[in-house]
Design a protein around this motif. Structure first.
Motif, PDB file in Angstrom:
ATOM      1  N   GLY A  55       0.798  -1.220   0.000  1.00 22.10           N
ATOM      2  CA  GLY A  55       0.000   0.000   0.000  1.00 22.10           C
ATOM      3  C   GLY A  55       0.831   1.270   0.000  1.00 22.10           C
ATOM      4  N   ALA A  56       2.030   1.221   0.568  1.00 28.71           N
ATOM      5  CA  ALA A  56       2.909   2.392   0.536  1.00 28.71           C
ATOM      6  C   ALA A  56       3.354   2.677  -0.896  1.00 28.71           C
ATOM      7  N   GLY A  57       3.676   1.608  -1.632  1.00 27.08           N
ATOM      8  CA  GLY A  57       4.040   1.772  -3.040  1.00 27.08           C
ATOM      9  C   GLY A  57       2.876   2.295  -3.858  1.00 27.08           C
ATOM     10  N   LEU A  58       1.690   1.767  -3.601  1.00 25.07           N
ATOM     11  CA  LEU A  58       0.492   2.256  -4.288  1.00 25.07           C
ATOM     12  C   LEU A  58       0.243   3.731  -3.961  1.00 25.07           C
ATOM     13  N   SER A  59       0.531   4.123  -2.734  1.00 20.69           N
ATOM     14  CA  SER A  59       0.334   5.512  -2.328  1.00 20.69           C
ATOM     15  C   SER A  59       1.225   6.461  -3.118  1.00 20.69           C
ATOM     16  N   SER A  60       2.430   6.019  -3.449  1.00 21.16           N
ATOM     17  CA  SER A  60       3.304   6.861  -4.271  1.00 21.16           C
ATOM     18  C   SER A  60       2.728   7.014  -5.674  1.00 21.16           C
ATOM     19  N   GLY A  61       2.099   5.952  -6.187  1.00 23.92           N
ATOM     20  CA  GLY A  61       1.433   6.052  -7.482  1.00 23.92           C
ATOM     21  C   GLY A  61       0.223   6.963  -7.434  1.00 23.92           C
ATOM     22  N   MET A  62      -0.522   6.920  -6.319  1.00 28.82           N
ATOM     23  CA  MET A  62      -1.659   7.836  -6.147  1.00 28.82           C
ATOM     24  C   MET A  62      -1.183   9.281  -6.153  1.00 28.82           C
ATOM     25  N   PHE A  63      -0.065   9.532  -5.498  1.00 30.77           N
ATOM     26  CA  PHE A  63       0.532  10.868  -5.468  1.00 30.77           C
ATOM     27  C   PHE A  63       0.801  11.369  -6.883  1.00 30.77           C
ATOM     28  N   VAL A  64       1.467  10.553  -7.697  1.00 31.29           N
ATOM     29  CA  VAL A  64       1.766  10.975  -9.070  1.00 31.29           C
ATOM     30  C   VAL A  64       0.491  11.110  -9.891  1.00 31.29           C
ATOM     31  N   SER A  65      -0.456  10.230  -9.661  1.00 25.63           N
ATOM     32  CA  SER A  65      -1.740  10.333 -10.355  1.00 25.63           C
ATOM     33  C   SER A  65      -2.414  11.671 -10.074  1.00 25.63           C
ATOM     34  N   ILE A  66      -2.354  12.112  -8.820  1.00 21.37           N
ATOM     35  CA  ILE A  66      -3.000  13.376  -8.440  1.00 21.37           C
ATOM     36  C   ILE A  66      -2.276  14.579  -9.033  1.00 21.37           C
ATOM     37  N   ILE A  67      -0.950  14.607  -8.936  1.00 22.26           N
ATOM     38  CA  ILE A  67      -0.230  15.800  -9.439  1.00 22.26           C
ATOM     39  C   ILE A  67      -0.229  15.857 -10.966  1.00 22.26           C
ATOM     40  N   SER A  68      -0.436  14.719 -11.629  1.00 23.20           N
ATOM     41  CA  SER A  68      -0.443  14.699 -13.098  1.00 23.20           C
ATOM     42  C   SER A  68      -1.858  14.708 -13.667  1.00 23.20           C
ATOM     43  N   HIS A  69      -2.873  14.693 -12.786  1.00 21.75           N
ATOM     44  CA  HIS A  69      -4.281  14.690 -13.194  1.00 21.75           C
ATOM     45  C   HIS A  69      -4.609  13.459 -14.038  1.00 21.75           C
TER      46      HIS A  69
END
Length: 232
Positions: free
Chosen positions: A134-148
């Motif tokens: 889930g920590a790794g997935l959270s980093s992907g969520m972060f990039v998903s949010i900043i890149s829209h």
């Protein structure tokens, strides 16, 4: 003396092959799970992350550009345990905050609400049962949010997947058993490099020396990069 495992009695956790209907020992909600302690106690994700809303105050007031420093502040707060789904929110929240402070153009409050919503959907034990920490997935969520990113975008879709894949690869290289602190550090350090390369935003980083190993019954000792030597 047994270190923290079960939030109710501190007994070791056990993981079952098949899901069973479990009743949360705190809120008494019933749901299917593969996890309980040796005495049968089960704590749902919602109760395990109770108090995590405190990170909104921490993040909105924070000025650091270093997501390791920010996540360490969260790890020291009462809601954070040695292991648990709270890390699935904390990683992305620390990265969003440091990204904003380093010059990234985001509405932090809105981004944090979205990250919280997404991160809390990833259950405890996803690392072992889904093959995705889930920590790794959270980093992907972060990039998903900043890149829209959405399911229909092109480059943002690719970037968020690449971020998750990079973090999970770092976590997989070390191997198990799981450590939520180790997975969080590895994911954040991977994201710092990724964001500088792909977005041109330079967040700060620091050497990581684990302060939590004494609370981890499954600590892998010198096999962990944060025990053997400082991270460059």
């Amino acid at each position: 003396m047994m270190k923290e495992e079960c939030l109710i009695c501190s007994a070791p956790l056990k993981y079952m092959e098949k899901e069973m209907v479990m009743e949360c020992a705190i809120c008494h909600k019933k749901e299917e799970s593969k996890t309980c302690c040796e005495h049968g106690h089960y704590v749902c994700n919602e109760c395990h992350t109770r108090g995590i809303d405190a990170i909104f105050r921490v993040c909105n007031d924070e000025t650091s550009k270093n997501p390791i420093e920010i996540v360490e502040k969260m790890m020291a707060m009462p809601f954070c345990h040695m292991h648990g789904p709270e890390h699935h929110v904390m990683v992305g929240a620390a990265l969003l905050t440091a990204y904003r402070n380093a010059g990234g153009e985001i509405d932090l409050s809105t981004a944090l609400v979205e990250l919280m919503k997404r991160g809390k959907q990833v259950p405890g034990g996803a690392c072992g049962f889904w093959g995705a920490c889930g920590a790794g997935l959270s980093s992907g969520m972060f990039v998903s949010i900043i890149s829209h990113s959405t399911p229909l975008t092109i480059e943002p879709f690719a970037l968020s997947h690449k971020m998750t894949a990079t973090s999970l690869s770092k976590i997989a290289d070390v191997g198990g058993p799981r450590c939520c602190k180790r997975g969080s550090y590895l994911s954040i350090l991977a994201a710092i490099d990724f964001v500088e390369a792909k977005f041109g935003i330079s967040m700060e980083r620091s050497n990581v020396r684990c302060k939590h190993y004494h609370n981890n019954n499954q600590c892998i000792g010198l096999r962990c990069p944060f025990m053997a030597s400082p991270t460059p």
